[in-house]
Write an enzyme that holds these catalytic residues in place. Structure first.
Site, short mmCIF file in Angstrom:
data_model
loop_
_atom_site.label_atom_id
_atom_site.label_comp_id
_atom_site.label_asym_id
_atom_site.label_seq_id
_atom_site.Cartn_x
_atom_site.Cartn_y
_atom_site.Cartn_z
N LYS A 1 4.32 -32.85 16.93
CA LYS A 1 5.18 -33.55 17.88
C LYS A 1 5.66 -32.50 18.88
CE LYS A 1 7.37 -37.26 19.33
NZ LYS A 1 6.67 -38.44 19.89
N ASP B 1 2.96 -36.46 4.77
CA ASP B 1 3.42 -37.45 3.79
C ASP B 1 3.23 -38.85 4.36
OD1 ASP B 1 4.79 -38.56 1.53
OD2 ASP B 1 6.57 -38.75 2.79
N TYR C 1 11.26 -30.69 4.30
CA TYR C 1 11.43 -30.92 2.87
C TYR C 1 12.21 -29.77 2.21
CZ TYR C 1 8.32 -34.93 2.14
OH TYR C 1 7.76 -36.18 2.12
N ASP D 1 2.74 -39.68 16.83
CA ASP D 1 2.85 -41.13 17.08
C ASP D 1 1.49 -41.69 17.48
OD1 ASP D 1 3.14 -39.58 19.37
OD2 ASP D 1 4.63 -40.88 20.31
C1 IPM Z 1 4.10 -37.71 -2.00
C2 IPM Z 1 5.42 -38.33 -2.35
C3 IPM Z 1 6.46 -37.23 -2.46
C4 IPM Z 1 6.52 -36.50 -1.12
C5 IPM Z 1 7.86 -37.71 -2.87
C6 IPM Z 1 7.83 -38.51 -4.16
C7 IPM Z 1 8.85 -36.57 -2.97
O1 IPM Z 1 5.77 -39.28 -1.40
O2 IPM Z 1 3.62 -36.85 -2.78
O3 IPM Z 1 3.52 -38.08 -0.98
O4 IPM Z 1 7.19 -36.96 -0.19
O5 IPM Z 1 5.87 -35.46 -1.01
MG MG Z 2 4.25 -39.71 -0.01
#
Ligand code: IPM
Ligand code: MG
Length: 357
Positions: A192, A248, A143, A224
């Protein structure tokens, strides 16, 4: 009377409605428990883009840093989907997480007995129930790694990079062991490691830190396999610790098996007491402003705020048990499916929760 300053980031889509619900519930529980709140709204996401041309204005960051805690709805929507990456509403979410140093994301996924019927898993699996705490790393990994476009051998290319430092892994893994210690003392670290170097470092550090927690049973699991185990036998999990992106993805999967993504709250925490509380779901623009959204994830996020940020254990439990009672009594919002009563809207579900405080 104690007074807490709460920053409100309503955001986009259903964000304003569900934040409004959580504010009403906080005010009601505050009245009962003699706790005062002041709420200050700040712009974020598409709403901020429309108002001032950028998704995360400086006043918002400053306001959040000066609040005792922050409650967020959701950001994003089709209106802003074609903007370049750095101007997208989602960028604001990453920006505020980074600016506040919120490296820990706690996402509890539990199956309410009343919602067993809404659980999409086979009945014998749902019967066992589950109560999982996902500890997601929130300010590192792919990210936040280097990304971009370049001309490659075959023309246009895009890349994103995953990188984790020892420091980033150690601090989140410690949070996870501490969390496991307060629960059923079982930790699953998801990676992973058969492919990724970052996962191999992650795994090595988990094993090192495990020596400090002999009372916690720890196991590694490939992501997975974890995705599969979550629907095959979710009751095997207690605490899960994983990277930003795996967390996520797995938290959305975990939410759906609770019956609805509209049920999962989350707490994003720094190394101290300040945090940001938000439902894990998105802005659901398709149902915005129709009084259809399930406010429970946001209301439960407010309960997490009371517990983690303010040590207001009783007030937090009041909210959790009010939600329990409403579900037990059979009241449902549309996302939760079958109900013996007419389906409740956002506002009516909030009223029911307040009645049961
Ligand atoms: C979450 C959301 C966010 C993330 C997005 C909206 C950037 O999906 O908080 O899970 O990926 O962290
Ligand atoms: Mg999310």
């Amino acid at each position: 009377m104690k007074e807490y300053k709460i920053g409100l980031l309503k955001g986009d889509g259903i964000g304003p409605e569900i934040v409004e619900s959580a504010v009403r519930v906080l005010e009601a529980v505050g009245k009962k428990r003699n706790i005062g709140f002041t709420f200050t709204p700040y712009l974020i996401g598409g709403a901020a883009i429309d108002e001032c041309g950028k998704p995360l204005p400086e006043e918002t960051v400053e306001g959040c840093l000066n609040s005792d805690s922050v409650l967020l709805g959701a950001v994003g929507g089709p209106k802003w989907d074609t903007l370049p990456g750095h101007l997208r509403p989602e960028k604001a979410l990453l920006g505020i997480r980074a600016a506040m140093g919120l490296f820990t994301n706690l996402r509890p996924a539990k199956l309410y007995p009343a919602l067993k019927g809404a659980c999409p898993l086979r009945e014998d699996i749902a019967q066992n129930g589950f109560d999982i705490m996902i500890v997601r790393e929130l300010t590192g990994g792919i990210y936040f790694g280097e990304r971009g476009y370049r001309e490659g051998k075959y023309g246009e290319e895009a890349y994103d990079t995953e990188s984790y430092s020892r420091m980033e892994i150690e601090r989140i893994v410690r949070v996870a062991f501490e969390t496991a210690r307060k629960r059923r003392k079982k930790l699953t670290s998801i990676d992973k490691a058969n492919v990724l170097e970052t996962s191999r470092l992650w795994r090595k550090i988990v094993h090192e830190i495990a020596a400090e927690y002999p009372d916690v049973e720890v196991a590694d699991m490939l992501v997975d396999n974890a995705a599969m185990q979550l629907v095959r036998n979710p009751s095997q999990f207690d605490v899960i610790v994983t990277s930003n992106m795996f967390g996520d993805i797995l938290s959305d999967e975990a939410s759906q098996i609770t019956g609805s993504i509209g049920m999962l709250p989350s707490a994003s925490l720094d190394s101290g007491k300040r945090g940001l509380y938000e439902p894990i779901h998105g802005s659901a623009p398709d149902i915005a402003r129709q009084n259809k959204a399930n406010p429970i994830a946001t209301v439960l996020s407010a309960a997490m705020m009371l517990l983690y940020a303010f040590d207001e254990k009783e007030a937090s439990e009041d909210i959790v048990s009010a939600v329990d009672k409403v579900l037990e009594a059979g009241y449902r919002t549309a996302d939760l499916g079958e109900s013996k009563y007419p389906l409740l809207g956002t506002k009516e579900m909030t009223d029911k929760i307040i009645e049961n405080l």
